[in-house]
Scaffold this active site. Structure first.
Site, short mmCIF file in Angstrom:
data_model
loop_
_atom_site.label_atom_id
_atom_site.label_comp_id
_atom_site.label_asym_id
_atom_site.label_seq_id
_atom_site.Cartn_x
_atom_site.Cartn_y
_atom_site.Cartn_z
N ARG A 172 -14.79 -24.69 4.97
CA ARG A 172 -13.95 -23.66 5.61
C ARG A 172 -13.38 -24.22 6.92
O ARG A 172 -12.29 -23.84 7.34
CB ARG A 172 -14.73 -22.36 5.84
CG ARG A 172 -13.94 -21.31 6.63
CD ARG A 172 -14.36 -19.86 6.38
NE ARG A 172 -15.79 -19.68 6.31
CZ ARG A 172 -16.62 -19.73 7.36
NH1 ARG A 172 -16.15 -19.96 8.58
NH2 ARG A 172 -17.93 -19.56 7.19
N TYR A 214 10.44 -9.93 3.49
CA TYR A 214 9.65 -9.96 2.28
C TYR A 214 8.82 -8.67 2.18
O TYR A 214 8.19 -8.26 3.18
CB TYR A 214 8.74 -11.19 2.32
CG TYR A 214 7.78 -11.28 1.16
CD1 TYR A 214 8.25 -11.58 -0.11
CD2 TYR A 214 6.43 -11.03 1.34
CE1 TYR A 214 7.37 -11.64 -1.17
CE2 TYR A 214 5.55 -11.09 0.27
CZ TYR A 214 6.03 -11.39 -0.98
OH TYR A 214 5.18 -11.44 -2.04
N ASP A 229 9.58 -17.16 9.49
CA ASP A 229 9.17 -17.38 8.09
C ASP A 229 10.22 -18.30 7.47
O ASP A 229 11.36 -17.91 7.23
CB ASP A 229 9.11 -16.03 7.35
CG ASP A 229 8.61 -16.18 5.91
OD1 ASP A 229 8.77 -17.27 5.33
OD2 ASP A 229 8.07 -15.20 5.37
N LYS A 289 5.90 -21.06 -2.97
CA LYS A 289 7.31 -21.12 -3.36
C LYS A 289 7.77 -22.58 -3.42
O LYS A 289 7.27 -23.33 -4.21
CB LYS A 289 8.14 -20.25 -2.42
CG LYS A 289 7.50 -18.86 -2.13
CD LYS A 289 7.41 -17.96 -3.35
CE LYS A 289 6.55 -16.71 -3.15
NZ LYS A 289 6.87 -15.88 -2.00
C1 LIG Z 1 6.23 -14.92 -1.25
C2 LIG Z 1 6.57 -14.77 0.16
C3 LIG Z 1 5.59 -14.46 1.11
C4 LIG Z 1 4.15 -14.19 0.72
O1 LIG Z 1 3.53 -15.32 0.19
P1 LIG Z 1 2.38 -15.30 -0.96
O2 LIG Z 1 2.10 -16.76 -1.17
O3 LIG Z 1 2.95 -14.61 -2.15
O4 LIG Z 1 1.22 -14.56 -0.39
C5 LIG Z 1 5.96 -14.37 2.45
N1 LIG Z 1 7.26 -14.56 2.83
C6 LIG Z 1 8.22 -14.86 1.94
C7 LIG Z 1 9.62 -15.07 2.42
C8 LIG Z 1 7.91 -14.97 0.59
O5 LIG Z 1 8.88 -15.24 -0.29
#
Ligand SMILES: *Cc1c(COP(=O)(O)O)cnc(C)c1O
Length: 378
Positions: free
Chosen positions: A46, A98, A170, A195
């Site tokens: 961890r 999101y 983000d 992603k």
């Molecule tokens: C998918 C996504 C998230 C969240 O991520 P997870 O891996 O699904 O928890 C946050 N911000 C954006 C822009 C996303 O596309």
């Protein structure tokens, strides 16, 4: 080092003795001590794990940050980040985020006494007017999901300079291959590594990258304390994904550009939201702060029935949530990613029941266009 090269070589472990070209998967929960007070530098996974450290080093190098932390999901990264704030703190966020982030802010952060205000973060006057003495951070997603609004990161930073307010970006949609928010003034960069970074729809991951060492230290403390760390195997998968990030981003963008252009001529498509189209309101800012427009498109069909028919009819394109992988995916934001966003907020943002979102993969553009064309036929 150029980003193409950094994707492949930034994390190379020069200390290991075997010469393994790929990161070994250290599938070990704990590490033996050499003696009392003599750690190898690894105590418990961890806290530190050699495979995870490689993917963290890669992200820190690509984003130009002091440190990066790898989480089990993007939401775990955001949830950990929110632990920086105290009851009474005020945040300002982009109004088209999101959906999962909105759910976290409204249903969890709010309960913890952190208040989040939403507005168009590219409206600098409105943003300046909303800052209060308790404002602690501005949270920007650019381009936004799913309406593709672009925020001028450096302009927001200029507004915050001299105040004790963090700028959080983000960067999931553009990735450091196209945009490096820290170079534009961001204090923290957040990613859903699920992603484009992972890129193959085969694992979940998240990242926080801190620009400065002081903030990195605070986040590291929260990271090891809350504990949603990325597993060694998933760290390996994300490392493997990042090696091809540059060519995937280029192909996905080239496909998206071709598809967006083609969509403009379709009679059942009313509007196309793609940052790379010449009349997109964010194209100039995007050209200044990013080297690419990305592979995400949203488009408005002429009727809800058309949207539903497209979802039923696509063959090659998969009707599935998520984005950023090699496979082209189509989603219905109103019903899927943004189902938890209150209906009236959805409508005012343009997330109607006619809107579809396309995450363009790296297949041949021609095949993708043929699939969309047959799905749109009468
Ligand atoms: C998918 C996504 C998230 C969240 O991520 P997870 O891996 O699904 O928890 C946050 N911000 C954006 C822009 C996303 O596309």
């Amino acid at each position: 080092m150029n980003p193409e090269t950094a994707c492949i070589h930034a994390s190379r472990d020069t200390t290991h003795s075997t010469g393994a070209v790929c990161a070994p998967i250290y599938q070990s929960a704990t590490f033996a001590h050499l003696g009392v007070g003599r750690s190898t530098g690894y105590d418990y996974s961890r806290l530190q794990n050699p495979t995870r450290e490689q993917v963290e080093r890669t992200l820190a190098a690509l984003e130009g940050g002091a440190d990066a932390m790898a989480f089990a999901t993007g939401m775990a990264a955001t949830a950990c980040l929110m632990e920086l704030f105290n009851p009474g703190d005020h945040l300002i966020a982009s109004d088209d985020l999101y959906g999962g982030t909105v759910r976290l802010f409204d249903r969890v952060s709010a309960k913890n006494g952190v208040c989040v205000d939403y507005l168009d973060t590219n409206d600098l006057q409105a943003l300046a007017a909303r800052i209060t003495p308790s404002t602690r951070a501005v949270f920007v997603e650019t381009p936004t999901n799913p309406m593709m609004h672009v925020t001028d990161i450096a302009a927001v930073k200029a507004l915050l300079t001299g105040r004790d307010i963090l700028l959080i970006v983000d960067n999931t949609f553009l990735t450091p291959y196209f945009c490096r928010p820290i170079s534009l003034g961001a204090d923290v960069v957040l990613h859903s590594g699920t992603k484009y970074l992972g890129g193959h729809n085969d694992t979940l991951a998240g990242f926080l990258v801190a620009a400065q060492a002081g903030l990195a230290e605070k986040l590291r403390f929260l990271y090891k304390t809350t504990g949603a760390v990325l597993s060694p195997f998933d760290s390996y998968l994300v490392l493997r994904g990042i090696k091809t990030l540059a060519i995937r981003m280029r192909q996905s963008q080239a496909n998206a550009q071709a598809i967006a252009q083609w969509m403009l001529g379709q009679k059942k498509i009313r509007r196309v939201h793609y940052v790379g189209l010449p009349d997109h309101p964010g194209i100039a800012v995007s050209r200044r702060q990013a080297t690419g427009f990305g592979g995400m498109i949203s488009f408005e069909t002429d009727a809800p029935e058309t949207a539903l028919r497209v979802l039923e009819r696509v063959k090659l394109i998969l009707f599935a949530e998520s984005l950023g992988g090699v496979e082209t995916l189509i989603t219905y934001p109103a019903m899927q990613t943004h189902a938890d966003v209150p209906a009236e907020r959805r409508e005012t943002q343009g997330i109607t029941d006619r809107l579809l979102r396309l995450s363009v993969g790296i297949e041949a553009a021609e095949d993708l266009i043929a699939d969309l064309a047959q799905a749109l036929e009468d």
